[in-house]
Scaffold this motif. Structure first.
Motif, PDB file in Angstrom:
ATOM      1  N   PRO A 105       0.777  -1.244   0.000  1.00  0.00           N
ATOM      2  CA  PRO A 105       0.000   0.000   0.000  1.00  0.00           C
ATOM      3  C   PRO A 105       0.809   1.294   0.000  1.00  0.00           C
ATOM      4  N   PHE A 106       2.137   1.239   0.151  1.00  0.00           N
ATOM      5  CA  PHE A 106       2.933   2.463   0.268  1.00  0.00           C
ATOM      6  C   PHE A 106       4.013   2.494  -0.815  1.00  0.00           C
ATOM      7  N   SER A 107       4.468   3.709  -1.175  1.00  0.00           N
ATOM      8  CA  SER A 107       5.515   3.813  -2.188  1.00  0.00           C
ATOM      9  C   SER A 107       6.333   5.081  -2.013  1.00  0.00           C
ATOM     10  N   GLN A 108       7.552   5.034  -2.557  1.00  0.00           N
ATOM     11  CA  GLN A 108       8.433   6.200  -2.552  1.00  0.00           C
ATOM     12  C   GLN A 108       7.864   7.305  -3.422  1.00  0.00           C
ATOM     13  N   GLY A 109       7.306   6.928  -4.580  1.00  0.00           N
ATOM     14  CA  GLY A 109       6.735   7.938  -5.469  1.00  0.00           C
ATOM     15  C   GLY A 109       5.630   8.723  -4.799  1.00  0.00           C
ATOM     16  N   ALA A 110       4.808   8.046  -3.999  1.00  0.00           N
ATOM     17  CA  ALA A 110       3.732   8.746  -3.297  1.00  0.00           C
ATOM     18  C   ALA A 110       4.291   9.715  -2.262  1.00  0.00           C
TER      19      ALA A 110
ATOM     20  N   ALA B 206      14.690  20.333  -3.433  1.00  0.00           N
ATOM     21  CA  ALA B 206      15.635  20.437  -4.543  1.00  0.00           C
ATOM     22  C   ALA B 206      16.102  19.072  -5.034  1.00  0.00           C
ATOM     23  N   ARG B 207      15.988  18.047  -4.208  1.00  0.00           N
ATOM     24  CA  ARG B 207      16.458  16.712  -4.568  1.00  0.00           C
ATOM     25  C   ARG B 207      15.372  15.839  -5.196  1.00  0.00           C
ATOM     26  N   LEU B 208      14.137  16.304  -5.197  1.00  0.00           N
ATOM     27  CA  LEU B 208      13.052  15.470  -5.698  1.00  0.00           C
ATOM     28  C   LEU B 208      13.139  15.292  -7.207  1.00  0.00           C
ATOM     29  N   PRO B 209      12.784  14.128  -7.715  1.00  0.00           N
ATOM     30  CA  PRO B 209      12.732  13.944  -9.171  1.00  0.00           C
ATOM     31  C   PRO B 209      11.660  14.845  -9.773  1.00  0.00           C
ATOM     32  N   ARG B 210      11.856  15.209 -11.017  1.00  0.00           N
ATOM     33  CA  ARG B 210      10.940  16.155 -11.657  1.00  0.00           C
ATOM     34  C   ARG B 210       9.579  15.532 -11.907  1.00  0.00           C
TER      35      ARG B 210
ATOM     36  N   TYR C 144       7.141  11.357  -2.620  1.00  0.00           N
ATOM     37  CA  TYR C 144       7.576  12.513  -3.410  1.00  0.00           C
ATOM     38  C   TYR C 144       6.385  13.391  -3.790  1.00  0.00           C
ATOM     39  N   ARG C 145       5.279  12.777  -4.180  1.00  0.00           N
ATOM     40  CA  ARG C 145       4.099  13.555  -4.567  1.00  0.00           C
ATOM     41  C   ARG C 145       3.549  14.336  -3.382  1.00  0.00           C
ATOM     42  N   SER C 146       3.576  13.724  -2.197  1.00  0.00           N
ATOM     43  CA  SER C 146       3.062  14.423  -1.014  1.00  0.00           C
ATOM     44  C   SER C 146       3.927  15.623  -0.654  1.00  0.00           C
ATOM     45  N   MET C 147       5.197  15.531  -0.965  1.00  0.00           N
ATOM     46  CA  MET C 147       6.079  16.682  -0.731  1.00  0.00           C
ATOM     47  C   MET C 147       5.820  17.779  -1.766  1.00  0.00           C
ATOM     48  N   ARG C 148       5.557  17.383  -3.005  1.00  0.00           N
ATOM     49  CA  ARG C 148       5.298  18.365  -4.055  1.00  0.00           C
ATOM     50  C   ARG C 148       3.954  19.051  -3.867  1.00  0.00           C
ATOM     51  N   ASP C 149       2.930  18.298  -3.431  1.00  0.00           N
ATOM     52  CA  ASP C 149       1.616  18.943  -3.259  1.00  0.00           C
ATOM     53  C   ASP C 149       1.466  19.607  -1.894  1.00  0.00           C
ATOM     54  N   GLY C 150       2.477  19.453  -1.027  1.00  0.00           N
ATOM     55  CA  GLY C 150       2.503  20.157   0.247  1.00  0.00           C
ATOM     56  C   GLY C 150       1.863  19.431   1.407  1.00  0.00           C
ATOM     57  N   SER C 151       1.211  18.291   1.164  1.00  0.00           N
ATOM     58  CA  SER C 151       0.526  17.604   2.268  1.00  0.00           C
ATOM     59  C   SER C 151       1.513  17.077   3.299  1.00  0.00           C
ATOM     60  N   TYR C 152       2.708  16.682   2.851  1.00  0.00           N
ATOM     61  CA  TYR C 152       3.720  16.224   3.807  1.00  0.00           C
ATOM     62  C   TYR C 152       4.150  17.379   4.706  1.00  0.00           C
TER      63      TYR C 152
END
Length: 464
Positions: free
Chosen positions: A263-268, A295-299, A270-278
């Protein structure tokens, strides 16, 4: 600890036996999945003290009781489970025959660990034969074994196949005068051709889909990363699960699919950091830390429909995969590390500072906004910096990248326990190094719970 969450209350009297219990990680996970413990076994005295100290708070409402009886009797509902503090090979488990739903245990991993001498089957610490004997005596409905990923090394490939074959046919007992290679050939002949319905999964080992022989087990092995199951730690392991063939469990449909749909992933994450929820969850993170992480997150990160990996910061602040919220751990004052001061003030056992942490090439610290590195069985000497953590605080240093150097310190035992998803009521016994050894050798509680719950679901689906 209070009342158990509704989903962890035992729906019916499912039972378990725990061998090589260590500090209790897998045992706690199995219990949280709804299994009543009938027996614990552990050889290490300090680990036995830990099991007793944690007892009913985390290992069953009725607790456990020390026994020297080598032929223990299964306890009834409401009775404490016996803990045998000795060599598992001394136990007579025949009184448990047909009374055990799950036999669980992590046989000592040093024979197959990259950190050990890696002698494999030649190492006297290899306890898989003791597991096979326990299966013969108890005939459990299912077996769960956890071990290090080193078991998948090419140099161990043939012996790993032998382990699975012997678990498939545990009643074809090996003649001590024969080598394991000779015994494996006999097992393979008895198993015959692989089952064509296994769909490429490492499952079944020649048992036909309709085979209902009660002396055989259907076996499946999974390489897993604990972070994929809600553990705030990158921990690569192998989990071996077996179901008794006469129960009619559809291993692929009712078990493998649930486990592989982690149920969990690294990509998710990263997305939570990009959308600000983290960052909404961690609003007090300094801007310079957030900027460095971003700055280290994949594009580009694809949406895989999974939940975000949990991070080390999540563990310290009290976020858990099961939705339970723990109290944030108190801050550790760097000026008081030399005092070995109890920053938990008795409310968070083991939250004690420790001096002397170093960072250098090849010995880098854990970052707060990633899952922790694999917890290993050591206190200071483990390679790679697994017991060191980088902090949000920084000081100016012209020699450091960007002119700033981030501070670091050793993780406390309680922080390490949080990373292993142990409850705060768990009490480690012995000196710091021994407590860290117990944690490093353990199965993360949430990982154990996930697999035990999946086993329970598969048994339910088969009417068992």
């Amino acid at each position: 600890m209070g009342d158990q969450p509704e989903e962890t209350k035992i729906p019916h009297d499912r039972t378990s036996v725990e061998l090589f219990a260590g500090g209790g990680g897998l045992a706690m996970g199995v219990h949280r999945a709804g299994f009543r413990p009938l027996l614990f076994n552990e050889f290490n005295n300090r680990a036995c003290e830990t099991l007793i100290a944690s007892g009913g708070r985390v290992l069953g409402d009725s607790g456990l009781v020390l026994t020297r009886d080598t032929a223990p009797v299964p306890p009834g509902p409401g009775e404490p489970a016996p803990l045998y503090p000795g060599d598992v090979r001394e136990l007579d488990l025949r009184k448990f025959e047909d009374k055990v739903d799950v036999l669980a245990g992590g046989p000592p991993c040093q024979p197959f660990s990259a950190g050990g001498v890696a002698k494999g089957d030649e190492d006297k610490r290899n306890m898989f034969p003791a597991v096979f004997n326990a299966v013969r005596e108890m005939r459990p409905k299912a077996v769960i074994c956890e071990n290090v990923r080193g078991l998948l090394r090419p140099s161990f490939a043939d012996y790993f196949e032998y382990i699975k074959n012997e678990l498939r046919l545990p009643f074809m007992e090996r003649d001590p005068r024969r080598t394991w290679q000779e015994h494996n050939r006999s097992l393979m002949e008895a198993l015959g051709e692989p089952d064509p319905t296994s769909h490429g999964l490492d499952v079944d080992g020649g048992l036909a889909a309709g085979d209902r022989d009660p002396d055989r087990y259907r076996v499946i092995a999974f390489p897993v990363n604990a972070a994929d199951y809600g553990v705030p730690q990158v921990r690569n392991r192998v989990v071996i699960v077996a179901f008794r063939a006469d129960l009619g469990v559809d291993v692929v449909r009712d078990f493998a699919h649930e486990v592989r749909a982690h149920p969990f992933s690294q990509g998710a994450l990263y997305r939570s950091m990009r959308d600000g929820s983290y960052w909404d969850r961690h609003h007090d993170v300094p801007p310079h830390v957030r900027e460095r992480v971003m700055a280290r997150l994949p594009r580009d990160v694809k949406d895989d429909g999974r939940r975000p990996w949990l991070t080390f910061r999540d563990a310290i602040k009290g976020s858990r995969a099961d939705g339970e919220r723990l109290r944030p751990l108190p801050e550790v004052d760097l000026a008081r590390l030399g005092e070995k001061y109890d920053f938990g003030e008795g409310l968070f056992p083991g939250h004690i500072g420790w001096p002397g942490a170093r960072v250098y090439k090849g010995h880098t610290p854990n970052e707060l906004d990633r899952p922790a590195k694999t917890v290993k069985a050591g206190v200071h000497g483990v390679p790679g910096g697994e017991s060191v953590m980088e902090l949000d605080e920084r000081v100016q240093d012209p020699s450091a990248p960007g002119g700033w150097r981030y501070l670091h310190r050793y993780m406390t035992v309680r922080e390490t326990a949080r990373v292993m998803t142990f409850p705060d009521q768990w009490v480690g016994c012995g000196p710091r190094g021994e407590q860290m050894r117990q944690l490093g050798n353990a199965v993360p509680v949430i990982l154990g719970e996930f697999f035990a719950r999946a086993v329970s679901h598969a048994l339910d689906a088969a009417g068992q």
